[in-house]
Design an enzyme around this catalytic site. Structure first.
Site, PDB file in Angstrom:
ATOM      1  N   GLU A  85      90.923  65.834-103.397  1.00  0.00           N
ATOM      2  CA  GLU A  85      89.089  66.429-104.232  1.00  0.00           C
ATOM      3  C   GLU A  85      89.361  65.810-105.278  1.00  0.00           C
ATOM      4  O   GLU A  85      90.426  65.240-105.956  1.00  0.00           O
ATOM      5  CB  GLU A  85      89.524  67.638-104.266  1.00  0.00           C
ATOM      6  CG  GLU A  85      88.442  69.305-104.689  1.00  0.00           C
ATOM      7  CD  GLU A  85      87.573  68.412-104.376  1.00  0.00           C
ATOM      8  OE1 GLU A  85      86.569  68.469-104.173  1.00  0.00           O
ATOM      9  OE2 GLU A  85      87.416  69.081-102.379  1.00  0.00           O
ATOM     10  N   ASP A  86      87.904  64.748-105.691  1.00  0.00           N
ATOM     11  CA  ASP A  86      87.696  64.367-107.097  1.00  0.00           C
ATOM     12  C   ASP A  86      88.417  63.724-107.269  1.00  0.00           C
ATOM     13  O   ASP A  86      88.228  63.377-108.760  1.00  0.00           O
ATOM     14  CB  ASP A  86      87.488  65.730-107.674  1.00  0.00           C
ATOM     15  CG  ASP A  86      85.962  66.487-107.391  1.00  0.00           C
ATOM     16  OD1 ASP A  86      85.261  65.873-106.946  1.00  0.00           O
ATOM     17  OD2 ASP A  86      86.308  68.615-108.304  1.00  0.00           O
ATOM     18  N   ASN A 120      75.885  66.653-108.120  1.00  0.00           N
ATOM     19  CA  ASN A 120      75.727  68.196-108.507  1.00  0.00           C
ATOM     20  C   ASN A 120      76.349  67.576-109.981  1.00  0.00           C
ATOM     21  O   ASN A 120      76.842  66.325-110.849  1.00  0.00           O
ATOM     22  CB  ASN A 120      77.461  68.815-108.348  1.00  0.00           C
ATOM     23  CG  ASN A 120      76.901  69.714-106.697  1.00  0.00           C
ATOM     24  OD1 ASN A 120      75.679  70.053-106.842  1.00  0.00           O
ATOM     25  ND2 ASN A 120      77.779  69.513-105.629  1.00  0.00           N
ATOM     26  N   TYR A 162      82.405  78.696-108.448  1.00  0.00           N
ATOM     27  CA  TYR A 162      82.016  77.224-108.116  1.00  0.00           C
ATOM     28  C   TYR A 162      81.218  76.688-108.980  1.00  0.00           C
ATOM     29  O   TYR A 162      80.747  77.138-110.221  1.00  0.00           O
ATOM     30  CB  TYR A 162      82.364  76.773-106.794  1.00  0.00           C
ATOM     31  CG  TYR A 162      82.868  75.571-106.476  1.00  0.00           C
ATOM     32  CD1 TYR A 162      84.656  75.083-106.858  1.00  0.00           C
ATOM     33  CD2 TYR A 162      82.218  74.718-105.950  1.00  0.00           C
ATOM     34  CE1 TYR A 162      85.248  74.190-106.858  1.00  0.00           C
ATOM     35  CE2 TYR A 162      82.917  73.239-105.904  1.00  0.00           C
ATOM     36  CZ  TYR A 162      84.089  72.932-106.339  1.00  0.00           C
ATOM     37  OH  TYR A 162      84.337  72.207-105.753  1.00  0.00           O
ATOM     38  N   ASP A 167      86.974  66.189 -98.875  1.00  0.00           N
ATOM     39  CA  ASP A 167      86.058  67.102 -98.708  1.00  0.00           C
ATOM     40  C   ASP A 167      84.833  66.105 -99.620  1.00  0.00           C
ATOM     41  O   ASP A 167      83.433  65.942 -98.917  1.00  0.00           O
ATOM     42  CB  ASP A 167      86.177  68.308 -99.885  1.00  0.00           C
ATOM     43  CG  ASP A 167      84.612  68.911 -99.243  1.00  0.00           C
ATOM     44  OD1 ASP A 167      84.297  69.384 -98.687  1.00  0.00           O
ATOM     45  OD2 ASP A 167      84.459  69.863-100.714  1.00  0.00           O
ATOM     46  N   ASP A 168      85.272  65.132-100.590  1.00  0.00           N
ATOM     47  CA  ASP A 168      84.098  64.450-101.167  1.00  0.00           C
ATOM     48  C   ASP A 168      83.309  63.673 -99.713  1.00  0.00           C
ATOM     49  O   ASP A 168      81.732  63.623-100.520  1.00  0.00           O
ATOM     50  CB  ASP A 168      84.184  63.434-102.770  1.00  0.00           C
ATOM     51  CG  ASP A 168      85.125  65.011-103.344  1.00  0.00           C
ATOM     52  OD1 ASP A 168      84.590  65.711-103.573  1.00  0.00           O
ATOM     53  OD2 ASP A 168      85.886  64.924-103.817  1.00  0.00           O
ATOM     54  N   LYS A 177      88.253  75.703-104.718  1.00  0.00           N
ATOM     55  CA  LYS A 177      88.304  74.862-103.792  1.00  0.00           C
ATOM     56  C   LYS A 177      88.819  76.190-102.773  1.00  0.00           C
ATOM     57  O   LYS A 177      88.275  76.631-101.611  1.00  0.00           O
ATOM     58  CB  LYS A 177      88.539  74.111-103.425  1.00  0.00           C
ATOM     59  CG  LYS A 177      87.344  73.116-103.669  1.00  0.00           C
ATOM     60  CD  LYS A 177      86.878  72.584-102.787  1.00  0.00           C
ATOM     61  CE  LYS A 177      84.824  72.470-102.663  1.00  0.00           C
ATOM     62  NZ  LYS A 177      85.110  70.537-102.272  1.00  0.00           N
ATOM     63  N   ARG A 198      87.163  62.080-111.210  1.00  0.00           N
ATOM     64  CA  ARG A 198      85.109  62.451-110.900  1.00  0.00           C
ATOM     65  C   ARG A 198      85.266  63.991-110.710  1.00  0.00           C
ATOM     66  O   ARG A 198      84.811  64.088-109.514  1.00  0.00           O
ATOM     67  CB  ARG A 198      85.127  61.205-110.071  1.00  0.00           C
ATOM     68  CG  ARG A 198      85.532  60.052-109.916  1.00  0.00           C
ATOM     69  CD  ARG A 198      83.918  59.110-111.464  1.00  0.00           C
ATOM     70  NE  ARG A 198      84.154  58.254-111.068  1.00  0.00           N
ATOM     71  CZ  ARG A 198      84.772  57.872-111.888  1.00  0.00           C
ATOM     72  NH1 ARG A 198      85.498  57.859-113.169  1.00  0.00           N
ATOM     73  NH2 ARG A 198      84.396  56.652-112.710  1.00  0.00           N
TER      74      ARG A 198
END
Length: 586
Positions: free
Chosen positions: A266-267, A441, A124, A289-290, A195, A177
């Site tokens: 996610e993202d 990140n 990851y 999660d973000d 993930k 993203r």
């Protein structure tokens, strides 16, 4: 039957010893399998490689297909670990681990479990970012499902044809993203794959009941579109009503095809992330999660830091640089924690400030429709003026730090170097033990490095980062840098929501997850400078968070009514372990 590993088995197998869901008392799980020969050797979940026993080799037509020696898993681990160690490039290690996952999932997860601190940065953050960028050039074998605009009207058929027949857990991205790297098109698929591996590693979600999903709606990344090897939908990114219609069809198909499943968004781009979460969170068991996972891990670090400073929670002032999905998610959870600590009115408002690229959010600033979500964290002009930040004053990060004298500084800006020496030194002038969180990140996007922060605060700061950093030697002591890794949160929340049969994943579940994680930070962790536990305790942390989420769902009448004394056993029974089962012909 209780929700357990038995319910997570792939369709091709059954089990004779249903009580042996995990290794216990010397027993090993026994599975009936209907594959033989090379079909068995090429199946990643059933394949044991050289660890097939002589009896299994005879029963499954494997005689002569393997070297003579029957290896133990420990021998196999030593061999594969040595092979990975010989690779000097992290991306090559990533490719090697992905190849192992494709051929032997038991061995892959056992290796991760035994070398989690070493290998998590490979599978990851930060290496997964490079893998996303190089995806079309390092592609080996497909995993998950790809949904493109060409599938409109038949998304449900695509999901029903997925390699996972009845998934309990899906992670989906539209690839726009990816970490701090932006639009990576088809390469974004590395994130759901990664993930889900962390779900299995941390919470024991059975790998055969997970499904990675790429909502490949095109890309605006010109470099990808001009790459002759690019594997994705080679069109400009879908937007507006056509995009929403495809997402709606996807959500409807997930609900119809997999009604028991949990979906993790996610993202996604910040405006879509917030909008889609609010639109679907009550229709489908889902979370982002973000937004929510990052918020919970940040709050946990703050709560652990509060213990280390000795300053009561209500006396801490939090400044957040970055008003994207992660920043506003953190702000929302921090605000809730402050309210529960007794803060209200202007006092509560002045102890939480959010800045975007234009400085402090204020009520009279014009926001376009895409940024309307920021409005709830905007300060009234009167409050800004009363705190030395009137219209005619500077409202950048340094000015805000000097005027508000925060004890906590969180960065989700994606701007390396945004925590300047002047900013950090100004914070250190008024905070005895500043809590500084450069959370962006990957590593290259961090707002400052831990070494810089410790130098600028004479070693007094407590630092937590979004990406992994090596310990820092300063002032005659070694400071361990805790990573605010979402892996401490989302596996436990997902496991708890599934075992507790939650009807919705609520914000309060993330608050209790944060509180549980903070409680797992030991005095030894804090003494070393770390605001998070070691990754070696990930499974314990995930189990404790799952238990807390189940209790919260039950108490909110949003889950099944499990008594407290039954919850730990229910969680333990649901956690798969990577130990080879005994195989018998079906």
């Amino acid at each position: 039957m209780s929700w357990s590993l038995v319910n997570q088995m792939p369709d091709e197998i059954s089990t004779r010893d249903r009580s042996a869901t995990r290794p216990a008392g010397g027993r090993r799980e026994r599975l009936l399998v209907n594959l033989r020969g090379t079909a068995l050797l090429t199946h990643p979940f059933y394949n044991k490689g050289t660890a097939f026993s002589l009896e299994e080799r005879a029963a499954f037509g494997l005689d002569g297909l393997l070297p003579h020696h029957v290896s133990t898993m420990e021998e196999q681990l030593a061999r594969i670990a040595a092979n990975i160690e010989r690779k000097s490039d992290p991306l090559e290690k990533y490719v090697g681990l992905a190849s192992l996952q494709d051929r032997n999932e038991h061995l892959f997860y056992r290796l991760l479990a035994e070398r989690v601190e070493e290998l998590l940065p490979i599978v990851y953050t930060p290496t997964v970012g490079r893998a996303a960028q190089e995806f079309s050039h390092i592609f080996r074998r497909p995993r998950g499902v790809w949904i493109t605009p060409a599938h409109r009207g038949r998304v449900a058929a695509v999901l029903r044809g997925a390699p996972t027949r009845d998934p309990l857990l899906l992670v989906a991205t539209d690839n726009e993203r990816i970490l701090g790297l932006g639009d990576q098109g088809a390469g974004g698929m590395t994130i759901p794959i990664g993930k889900l591996a962390l779900y299995t590693l941390g919470a024991g979600i059975h790998p055969a009941r997970t499904l990675a999903v790429s909502l490949d709606v095109g890309t605006d990344n010109r470099e990808l579109l001009e790459d002759p090897l690019y594997l994705g939908w080679r069109e400009p990114r879908l937007r507006g009503a056509p995009y929403d219609e495809l997402i709606e069809e996807f959500v409807t198909a997930v609900a119809d095809c997999f009604p028991r499943a949990l979906l993790q968004w996610e993202d996604f781009k910040k405006s879509n992330a917030i909008r889609l979460l609010e639109r679907y969170r009550s229709r489908l068991l889902c979370f982002n999660d973000d937004i929510q996972g990052t918020a919970a891990v940040a709050l946990a670090g703050i709560l652990a830091g509060v213990r280390a400073t000795g300053l009561p929670r209500e006396r801490h002032t939090v400044v957040i640089l970055g008003a994207g999905a992660a920043g506003v998610g953190i702000a929302a959870l921090v605000r809730d924690a402050q309210r529960r600590a007794g803060l209200a009115g202007d006092e509560a408002a002045r102890r939480l400030a959010v800045l975007d690229s234009r400085g402090l959010l204020t009520a009279e600033r014009e926001l376009d429709a895409a940024d309307a979500y920021k409005r709830e964290f905007a300060w009234p002009e009167a409050l800004a003026a009363a705190n030395g930040l009137g219209r005619d004053s500077e409202r950048d990060l340094e000015a805000v730090v000097r005027e508000l004298q925060p004890t906590v500084l969180v960065g989700t800006s994606g701007q390396p170097g945004a925590f300047t020496e002047a900013v950090v030194r100004a914070m250190g002038e008024t905070a005895e033990r500043p809590l500084v969180f450069p959370f962006s990140n990957p590593t290259s996007k961090a707002e400052a490095t831990p070494a810089q922060i410790l130098e600028w605060t004479s070693g007094r700061a407590l630092v937590a980062t979004g990406s992994p950093f090596e310990p820092v030697d300063y002032g005659g002591r070694t400071h361990r840098i805790g990573q605010g890794n979402n892996v401490f949160i989302f596996p436990g929340v997902g496991l708890g929501a599934l075992v507790g049969r939650a009807r919705e994943v609520t914000d309060r579940m993330f608050t209790v997850a944060a509180e549980t994680l903070a409680a797992e930070v030991t005095g030894e962790d804090l003494a070393s400078g770390a605001l998070y536990p070691r990754l070696t305790r990930l499974r314990r942390v995930s189990a404790r968070i799952a238990e807390a989420v189940i209790r919260e769902a039950r108490d909110a009448a949003a889950g099944r009514p499990l008594p407290d004394e039954e919850i730990p056993a229910a969680v333990a029974a649901a956690m798969w372990s990577p130990v080879y089962p005994v195989l018998e012909p079906a």
